[in-house]
Design an enzyme around this catalytic site. Structure first.
Site, PDB file in Angstrom:
ATOM      1  N   ARG A  13       0.849  -1.189   0.000  1.00  0.00           N
ATOM      2  CA  ARG A  13       0.000   0.000   0.000  1.00  0.00           C
ATOM      3  C   ARG A  13       0.885   1.240   0.000  1.00  0.00           C
ATOM      4  NH1 ARG A  13      -0.523   4.582   2.857  1.00  0.00           N
ATOM      5  NH2 ARG A  13      -0.252   3.420   4.797  1.00  0.00           N
ATOM      6  N   ASP A  14       1.612   1.489   1.087  1.00  0.00           N
ATOM      7  CA  ASP A  14       2.498   2.652   1.134  1.00  0.00           C
ATOM      8  C   ASP A  14       3.596   2.528   0.088  1.00  0.00           C
ATOM      9  OD1 ASP A  14       3.512   5.081   2.061  1.00  0.00           O
ATOM     10  OD2 ASP A  14       3.274   4.524   4.149  1.00  0.00           O
ATOM     11  N   HIS A  17       3.307   4.182  -3.339  1.00  0.00           N
ATOM     12  CA  HIS A  17       3.733   5.568  -3.536  1.00  0.00           C
ATOM     13  C   HIS A  17       5.079   5.624  -4.256  1.00  0.00           C
ATOM     14  CE1 HIS A  17       0.765   7.954  -1.392  1.00  0.00           C
ATOM     15  NE2 HIS A  17       0.846   7.169  -0.329  1.00  0.00           N
ATOM     16  N   SER A 168       3.765  10.858   9.246  1.00  0.00           N
ATOM     17  CA  SER A 168       3.621  10.896   7.790  1.00  0.00           C
ATOM     18  C   SER A 168       4.689  11.719   7.091  1.00  0.00           C
ATOM     19  CB  SER A 168       2.239  11.451   7.415  1.00  0.00           C
ATOM     20  OG  SER A 168       1.214  10.807   8.141  1.00  0.00           O
ATOM     21  N   HIS A 195       3.620   4.278  13.116  1.00  0.00           N
ATOM     22  CA  HIS A 195       3.974   4.129  11.703  1.00  0.00           C
ATOM     23  C   HIS A 195       4.996   5.206  11.385  1.00  0.00           C
ATOM     24  CE1 HIS A 195       2.824   3.727   7.276  1.00  0.00           C
ATOM     25  NE2 HIS A 195       3.318   4.954   7.288  1.00  0.00           N
ATOM     26  N   HIS A 197       8.196   7.160   9.156  1.00  0.00           N
ATOM     27  CA  HIS A 197       8.832   7.459   7.869  1.00  0.00           C
ATOM     28  C   HIS A 197      10.266   7.897   8.149  1.00  0.00           C
ATOM     29  CE1 HIS A 197       5.757   7.160   4.618  1.00  0.00           C
ATOM     30  NE2 HIS A 197       4.982   7.076   5.680  1.00  0.00           N
TER      31      HIS A 197
END
Length: 341
Positions: A13-14, A17, A168, A195, A197
């Site tokens: 999913r991510d 990107h 994010s 989550h 990054h």
């Protein structure tokens, strides 16, 4: 006893990107098989922005949502299948109902960190359908710990069975994570997750900090495939957790195999911390804006770094891609005016 950590893997999913949402059927099949073999508990699939998000504005996916869910469900047996859901992109009647029919196990309902109110109907629908619903607070660096707790409590009251905060923009340092996770763990009766990054190179240590602060759910993607500089690198995370004595249930050798498979199936170059990704983290702007910002900078003849800092001043969030053009245009006008003046 070793502390148990539930790993959720949003590679499919991510990671979409990282390839402009162009992961194809073979990539989904190859990675689902690899993740299943490694005993990854939850595999999240879909368009980078989640269910119903494929569009000209945020990027058209090479596969339909239905194709992705059917392909993934066929190849995930012991691993549970998850999707990311943002109200506004995802409708209940068209999208959520079909996802329930196609066998999605975990629905992660995401909103901007101060807009949990809009998740009410989606969380309720998922719970009434007999499925698992989590609340996801995106761009969480834009809210204080107290505000995050207030928003998380709303999701908990709607029926969310876990809360995950997303860094994010890759803007957090360990102290930021510790303060927020501890606040949520102390204030909620449901599990808390993180989550990360990697814009500032902090994703793994931030994830370890989250666990030490009480989080029991951690997201990670293979090779770090994700928006911008990428996510917390899953195979590194599993190895680090194993060294620290945390139990994930994931087979280390098999997840290392999955890393090799994914790199070949997705893209020869995994995400890395580029100069632009660093600026994204410093500006506190969504990592997924890196490519459209670079395009806008080229189109308008301005510095991409200035666009990111301009977006940061406007508190831009995912889904506001139109602001990129607006900021680029303003910068171009200022540049032209300065040249004439």
């Amino acid at each position: 006893m070793a502390k148990k950590i539930l790993i959720t893997d949003p590679t499919l999913r991510d990671g979409n990107h990282a390839v402009r949402h162009q992961l194809g059927r073979d990539a989904f099949i190859a990675y689902c098989k690899a993740a299943e073999a490694a005993r990854v508990p939850i595999v999240e699939v879909g368009h980078g922005n989640g269910l119903g998000a494929s569009s000209m504005l945020v990027g058209e996916c090479s596969l339909t949502d239905e194709d992705i869910l059917k392909i993934s469900r066929e190849h995930l047996h012991d691993s549970r299948m998850s999707i990311h859901v943002i109200p506004g992109f995802c409708t209940i009647k068209r999208d959520l109902s079909r996802a329930v029919e196609l066998g999605v196990d975990v629905f992660r309902i995401g909103t901007h960190c101060t807009e949990a109110d809009i998740s009410d109907r989606h969380i309720n629908y998922v719970r009434q359908s007999g499925k698992e619903a989590w609340g996801i607070l995106m761009m969480s660096h834009m809210a204080t710990p107290a505000v995050l707790l207030e928003e998380a409590k709303k999701m908990e009251s709607y029926g969310a069975e876990a809360i995950v905060i997303m860094d994010s923009a890759g803007a957090y340092f360990p102290d930021d994570v510790k303060e927020r996770i501890e606040t949520l763990v102390d204030g909620l009766a449901i599990p808390v997750g993180f989550h990360g990054h990697n814009n500032l190179g902090m994703a793994v240590i931030n994830s370890v900090t989250a666990v030490n602060a009480g989080a029991t759910i951690i997201d990670g993607t293979i090779r770090g495939f994700g928006a911008g500089a990428g996510n917390t690198q899953l195979e590194v995370l599993v190895a680090v957790f194993e060294r620290l004595g945390f139990e994930t249930g994931i087979d280390l050798y098999k997840i290392l195999d999955a890393a090799d498979i994914a790199e070949k199936a997705f893209n020869p170059v995994a995400p890395s911390i580029s100069p632009l990704s660093i600026v994204s983290g410093l500006a506190g702007v969504f990592s997924g804006f890196a490519k459209p910002v670079a395009r806008a900078a080229a189109d308008y003849g301005v510095d991409a770094r200035d666009i990111f800092f301009g977006l940061g001043k406007r508190n831009a969030v995912a889904g506001q891609e139109s602001l990129i053009i607006e900021v680029a245009r303003d910068l171009a006008e200022q540049k032209n005016a300065a040249a004439k003046g």
